[in-house]
Design an enzyme around this catalytic site. Structure first.
Site, PDB file in Angstrom:
ATOM      1  N   LYS A  82       0.844  -1.203   0.000  1.00 61.26           N
ATOM      2  CA  LYS A  82       0.000   0.000   0.000  1.00 61.26           C
ATOM      3  C   LYS A  82       0.881   1.255   0.000  1.00 61.26           C
ATOM      4  O   LYS A  82       2.073   1.182   0.342  1.00 61.26           O
ATOM      5  CB  LYS A  82      -0.922  -0.023   1.209  1.00 61.26           C
ATOM      6  CG  LYS A  82      -0.205   0.097   2.544  1.00 61.26           C
ATOM      7  CD  LYS A  82      -1.137  -0.173   3.722  1.00 61.26           C
ATOM      8  CE  LYS A  82      -0.388  -0.051   5.028  1.00 61.26           C
ATOM      9  NZ  LYS A  82      -1.103  -0.698   6.127  1.00 61.26           N
TER      10      LYS A  82
ATOM     11  N   TYR B 225      14.851  29.848  10.006  1.00 56.50           N
ATOM     12  CA  TYR B 225      13.705  30.557  10.572  1.00 56.50           C
ATOM     13  C   TYR B 225      13.650  30.426  12.099  1.00 56.50           C
ATOM     14  O   TYR B 225      13.891  29.345  12.638  1.00 56.50           O
ATOM     15  CB  TYR B 225      12.397  29.972  10.026  1.00 56.50           C
ATOM     16  CG  TYR B 225      12.162  30.226   8.554  1.00 56.50           C
ATOM     17  CD1 TYR B 225      11.847  31.492   8.085  1.00 56.50           C
ATOM     18  CD2 TYR B 225      12.236  29.176   7.647  1.00 56.50           C
ATOM     19  CE1 TYR B 225      11.622  31.714   6.734  1.00 56.50           C
ATOM     20  CE2 TYR B 225      12.005  29.390   6.293  1.00 56.50           C
ATOM     21  CZ  TYR B 225      11.700  30.663   5.845  1.00 56.50           C
ATOM     22  OH  TYR B 225      11.469  30.874   4.510  1.00 56.50           O
TER      23      TYR B 225
HETATM   24  C1  LIG Z   1      -0.438  -1.794   6.755  1.00 55.52           C
HETATM   25  C2  LIG Z   1      -1.141  -3.011   7.072  1.00 55.52           C
HETATM   26  C3  LIG Z   1      -0.452  -4.213   7.279  1.00 55.52           C
HETATM   27  C4  LIG Z   1       1.052  -4.287   7.365  1.00 55.52           C
HETATM   28  O1  LIG Z   1       1.480  -3.793   8.629  1.00 55.52           O
HETATM   29  P1  LIG Z   1       3.025  -3.730   9.014  1.00 55.52           P
HETATM   30  O2  LIG Z   1       3.045  -3.232  10.400  1.00 55.52           O
HETATM   31  O3  LIG Z   1       3.637  -2.753   8.059  1.00 55.52           O
HETATM   32  O4  LIG Z   1       3.577  -5.085   8.849  1.00 55.52           O
HETATM   33  C5  LIG Z   1      -1.183  -5.347   7.447  1.00 55.52           C
HETATM   34  N1  LIG Z   1      -2.543  -5.321   7.438  1.00 55.52           N
HETATM   35  C6  LIG Z   1      -3.236  -4.171   7.259  1.00 55.52           C
HETATM   36  C7  LIG Z   1      -4.713  -4.196   7.280  1.00 55.52           C
HETATM   37  C8  LIG Z   1      -2.568  -2.986   7.083  1.00 55.52           C
HETATM   38  O5  LIG Z   1      -3.268  -1.858   6.912  1.00 55.52           O
END
Ligand SMILES: *Cc1c(COP(=O)(O)O)cnc(C)c1O
Length: 462
Positions: free
Chosen positions: A66, A313
């Site tokens: 993702k 800044y």
């Molecule tokens: C992002 C996600 C994962 C992976 O999680 P990690 O901590 O990166 O291993 C697994 N399941 C779902 C539903 C997620 O949103």
């Protein structure tokens, strides 16, 4: 003309003249680069598959890709995960699942699951037509998926999401009876196939905190109770999945038929809830995972400044003595967190808050320096804490913000060190990096088949 520059990043091994030319073009295009080692991604996936017992174990592994593969680049990372033995890919957004299929990653290569969509505008028909499994976690969602299946004339492959205690998506024990009552006839009719039952864990990344271990135990118990209800309704899931990276590594009893590691694929451990400098989950090497991404940049202006000179800044950083400064030419518009700024004064108060770490090469070897003063939109400043002339540091030198190392304490900053400096987690460090920073791929030719190589932007292959 060849100018002498120092390099604090690893010496990259290019696949050939073309790879070297691509690298040089990327440096002209932008003064920072994200270099992703596809061999590290493949090896991390291989390791996660082995941890789950290997390919014949009955536990498959999904590469969670993702958010543009946690900023590493969707297609190259997905292909490397498949090369490492993943048989599933997962994306939150439907758009990214569709991109995987449109790139040519077909059902013969892997199953794909996606889980974010909203109401009647969701492209569920397109997902079903492209052999993408969809999550269903609301009563409205059931109707939308059933309607899309009817419209496409195909069976929707669904994974029933249950809220076992995460409090985000999924059916609760309150609406689950209605859900199974609706799903059972739809399954019988052949409109949906109940492939999976799944849920997500809230605190699996804190194996040393007893109340969190208890909370995970409770989630597992709830998850199993949901499975029983599905069985009783005649829609027993073919596969169950619950484990993220943390649980894949630390909770062998809940690997079930599929695990869903994300951050582990990229070579990092989930951040402990405490965020202390001694992560409860240990260092990457503890789990034999290798960080895949290096973020490097070429220094802008290097100059000498007097003692007491305000930097950036807000004058939150004043040089202690006569020193040199260097510009690192990326800022918050590139995804460098402004919260990783380094302060020594705030108002009239002394505040000792070191900024994000940067590895700089000097004639005496590497040094880790820190963001000095506030991170700006396109740049930040480093106090070199010495004379640039004596250190041999020049404009154009390559510095490393994070890379494949063991951590700042070893002179090798990682994304976890940046996360700590910014008060966040490595996940956000990666996913904030903007598209204007070129992504370049190492070991693509070693990891990917000829056919897969053609799915990459040729200019991105080192
Ligand atoms: C992002 C996600 C994962 C992976 O999680 P990690 O901590 O990166 O291993 C697994 N399941 C779902 C539903 C997620 O949103």
């Amino acid at each position: 003309m060849e100018t002498m520059t120092l390099n604090a990043a690893p010496q990259w091994r290019f696949s050939g003249e073309q790879g070297k030319a691509n690298y040089e073009r990327a440096l002209r295009e932008y003064p920072a680069q994200a270099i992703v080692d596809l061999a590290a991604l493949r090896d991390n996936m291989r390791h996660l598959v082995e941890v789950c017992g290997g390919s014949g174990s009955g536990t498959a592994v999904m590469g969670v890709v993702k958010a543009d593969a946690y900023g590493h680049g969707l297609i190259p990372s997905a292909l490397a995960a498949l090369a490492g033995g993943a048989t599933w890919l997962g994306t939150a957004q439907a758009r990214e699942a569709l991109l995987l299929r449109k790139a040519g990653i077909g059902l013969d290569r892997c199953r794909i699951l996606t889980w974010m969509y909203s109401g009647p505008t969701a492209p569920l028909d397109e997902l079903i037509a492209n052999d993408i499994d969809v999550s269903v976690g609301s009563l409205d969602g059931i109707e939308l998926v059933a309607a899309a299946a009817r419209a496409t004339g195909r069976t929707a492959f669904i994974h029933v999401k249950v809220d076992s205690g995460f409090g985000r998506n999924g059916f609760t024990e309150m609406n689950f009876p209605d859900a199974v009552a609706r799903l059972a006839p739809l399954a019988k009719e052949g409109l949906v196939r109940v492939v999976g039952q799944w849920s997500h864990l809230a605190v699996a990344d804190a194996p040393d905190v007893p109340e969190f271990v208890a909370a995970t135990d409770q989630q597992i118990e709830n998850f199993n109770a949901f499975t029983e209800l599905m069985k009783q309704a005649g829609i027993a899931p073919q596969i169950r999945h619950l484990a993220n990276t943390a649980a894949t590594l630390d909770r062998p009893e809940i690997r079930f038929e599929l695990t869903r590691p994300g951050i582990g694929l990229y070579g990092y451990e989930p951040d402990p809830a405490t965020g202390t400098p001694d992560p409860a989950m240990g260092t990457p090497s503890k789990y034999r995972l290798r960080p895949a991404m290096t973020l490097q940049a070429q220094l802008g202006t290097v100059k000498d400044v007097q003692a007491g000179h305000g930097i950036s800044y807000g004058r939150t950083y004043l040089t202690g003595e006569r020193t040199s400064t260097a510009i690192v030419p990326i800022g918050y518009a590139d995804g460098i967190h402004r919260s990783a700024s380094g302060f020594d004064v705030e108002g009239a108060q002394h505040v000792d808050k070191p900024g994000g770490p940067v590895r700089v090469m000097t004639v005496d070897g590497p040094r880790v320096l820190h963001v000095s003063g506030r991170v700006c939109m396109d740049q930040f400043v480093l106090d070199l804490c010495g004379s640039a002339a004596e250190l041999g540091v020049h404009e154009g030198d390559t510095v490393m913000l994070f890379g494949p190392g063991r951590g700042e304490a070893y002179g090798e900053p990682t994304a976890d060190d940046w996360a700590r400096a910014a008060g966040t987690i490595s996940y956000e460090v990666f996913t904030c990096l903007r598209g204007r920073i070129p992504r370049l791929y190492l070991n693509a030719r070693e990891v990917l088949s000829e056919d897969d190589l053609r799915l990459l932007d040729p200019a991105s292959i080192l």
